[in-house]
Design an enzyme around this catalytic site. Structure first.
Site, PDB file in Angstrom:
ATOM      1  CB  THR A  72      -0.851  -0.027   1.194  1.00 50.25           C
ATOM      2  OG1 THR A  72      -1.867  -1.121   1.023  1.00 50.25           O
ATOM      3  CG2 THR A  72      -1.744   1.254   1.392  1.00 50.25           C
ATOM      4  CB  CYS A 324      -7.303  -5.830   0.797  1.00 47.90           C
ATOM      5  SG  CYS A 324      -5.815  -6.416   0.396  1.00 47.90           S
TER       6      CYS A 324
HETATM    7  N1  PLP Z   1      -1.990  -4.626  -4.452  1.00 43.66           N
HETATM    8  C1  PLP Z   1      -2.627  -5.436  -4.626  1.00 43.66           C
HETATM    9  C2  PLP Z   1      -2.823  -5.824  -5.768  1.00 43.66           C
HETATM   10  C3  PLP Z   1      -3.053  -6.455  -3.426  1.00 43.66           C
HETATM   11  O1  PLP Z   1      -3.623  -7.528  -3.486  1.00 43.66           O
HETATM   12  C4  PLP Z   1      -2.718  -5.764  -1.933  1.00 43.66           C
HETATM   13  C5  PLP Z   1      -3.148  -6.421  -0.968  1.00 43.66           C
HETATM   14  O2  PLP Z   1      -4.002  -7.370  -0.876  1.00 43.66           O
HETATM   15  C6  PLP Z   1      -1.916  -4.574  -2.180  1.00 43.66           C
HETATM   16  C7  PLP Z   1      -1.594  -3.884  -3.312  1.00 43.66           C
HETATM   17  C8  PLP Z   1      -1.443  -4.035  -0.787  1.00 43.66           C
HETATM   18  O3  PLP Z   1      -0.347  -4.641  -0.391  1.00 43.66           O
HETATM   19  P1  PLP Z   1      -0.043  -4.626   1.426  1.00 43.66           P
HETATM   20  O4  PLP Z   1      -0.903  -5.534   1.849  1.00 43.66           O
HETATM   21  O5  PLP Z   1       1.179  -5.043   1.487  1.00 43.66           O
HETATM   22  O6  PLP Z   1      -0.136  -3.193   1.712  1.00 43.66           O
END
Ligand code: PLP
Length: 380
Positions: A72, A324
């Site tokens: 993120t 998420c």
């Molecule tokens: N981008 C994608 C495609 C994701 O699936 C996710 C999390 O599920 C993220 C970004 C975010 O990553 P993080 O959980 O390390 O913040």
């Protein structure tokens, strides 16, 4: 009850043993990587070794790797107005409609400087629409994911890169779900910037990286300013143990990729054959290239949140829509962008496998679904 089946790897993957071992050792190291004394230099060596492992895993130069606190943050850092390539500054943003919420949020671009490129019914970006959006105004930063977290659909990134570069734009690729699940070579992709995250590949949560794969790119103002860490691109003392675990996970994931892809693909085929045997089941994005570990499906009349709870009671961990945002019941923006009717989209269940998923877990999941499908459909 026997062991549970964990089939939610796109939400997060269990820690790889290779990562755990080196993280425990790194936690014993006392130094700050920015310190010049022996303890500091020892910590710095660990960070730099991990940087090398991560660069090698994605085919990038080590200098391009900027550690962040997850995917993120890496996306937020990438989505900054002012990246410059060959004297052209990208002051507007184009995203695909199926990006992760951390990209759809637009980073530091104002809402009126963000445009969205549509996808087709299988969740693949419409490249002609992208071309038209690029032609509409000045140089743009384009953010396109390599593989979708809900459907697993792989995006035509090399083709998109050509279109973006022809138009004088810059391409950021969110490869969070792709790493460890498909071959990933930043140079072949044509990405200028790449986001990856440790916890999707068996590294620790809260670690990620933005990788500048085009050395000709000129940096805008970083997101987090303060100390000069990460060559002034991301301030803050490095999470040494997390970074070390990330490096080990990336190395293991890329070393084992062919065998792990094959393993996940075989089990997924078995799962999908059983799902398709239930009349009325829809498997999304099945006709297009997908990650070998992801299945998103729906059965008319079954609500996803009810199904996820029912699966859980049967000892099977799966998710509804985007993992998420699990916990929040909202229709998937990905399925909406694909033009799927809300009654169907509300029933979307995601099953995602990993390199250590066992056949017994798939059998358990199939048995649970056979038991639940009819009951849930009737209970509507
Ligand atoms: N981008 C994608 C495609 C994701 O699936 C996710 C999390 O599920 C993220 C970004 C975010 O990553 P993080 O959980 O390390 O913040």
């Amino acid at each position: 009850m026997s062991e549970r089946a964990y089939l939610d790897w796109n939400a997060t993957a269990p820690l790889r043993p290779e990562a755990l071992v080196v993280m425990l050792a790194a936690l014993e190291e006392g130094g700050n990587p920015s310190s010049v004394h022996a303890e500091g230099r020892a910590a710095r060596r660990l960070v730099e070794q991990a940087r090398g492992q991560i660069a090698a895993a994605v085919g990038a130069d080590t200098e391009g790797v900027v550690f962040t606190a997850g995917g993120t943050e890496a996306n937020a850092l990438a989505l900054t107005p002012g990246w410059e390539l060959s004297g052209r500054r990208a002051e507007r943003l184009i995203v695909s409609a199926i990006e992760h919420p951390s990209v759809l949020a637009g980073g530091r671009f104002s809402v009126d400087r963000i445009a969205t490129a549509p996808v087709n019914a299988h969740g693949v970006i419409d490249l002609e629409a992208l071309r038209t959006l690029l032609a509409a105004d000045g140089p743009a930063l384009v953010s396109l994911m390599l593989a979708n977290n809900e459907t697993g659909a792989i995006q035509p990134v090399p083709e998109a890169a050509r279109i973006v570069h022809e138009a004088g734009g810059i391409l950021h690729v969110d490869a969070v779900q792709a790493l460890g699940r498909m071959p990933l070579d930043a140079r072949k992709l044509g990405a200028d910037l790449l986001t990856i995250s440790a916890h999707k590949i068996g590294g620790p949560k809260g670690n990620g990286a933005l990788i500048v794969t085009n050395p000709a790119l000129r940096w805008p103002v970083p997101l987090i300013r303060g100390g000069g860490q990460e060559r002034n691109r991301r301030a803050g003392t490095e999470n040494v143990a997390g970074i070390v675990g990330f490096g080990a996970a990336a190395e293991a994931a890329s070393y084992n990729l062919p065998i792990e892809m094959e393993h996940m693909g075989v089990l997924r085929a078995e799962l999908e054959a059983a799902l398709a045997a239930v009349d009325g089941t829809i498997i999304f994005s099945q006709p297009v290239p997908r990650l070998p570990n992801t299945t998103l499906f729906a059965l008319k009349g079954v609500r996803a949140e009810t199904a996820v709870i029912a699966f859980d009671l049967e000892g099977v961990a799966v998710s509804s829509g985007a993992a998420c945002s699990s916990g929040k019941v909202q229709a998937s923006h990905v399925l909406a962008a694909m033009g799927i009717q809300p009654e169907i989209a509300q029933g979307a269940i995601r099953i995602s496998l990993g390199p250590t998923t066992k056949k017994a877990e798939i059998i358990r999941c199939i048995e649970a679904w056979k038991k639940l499908a009819n009951v849930l459909r009737k209970a509507k």
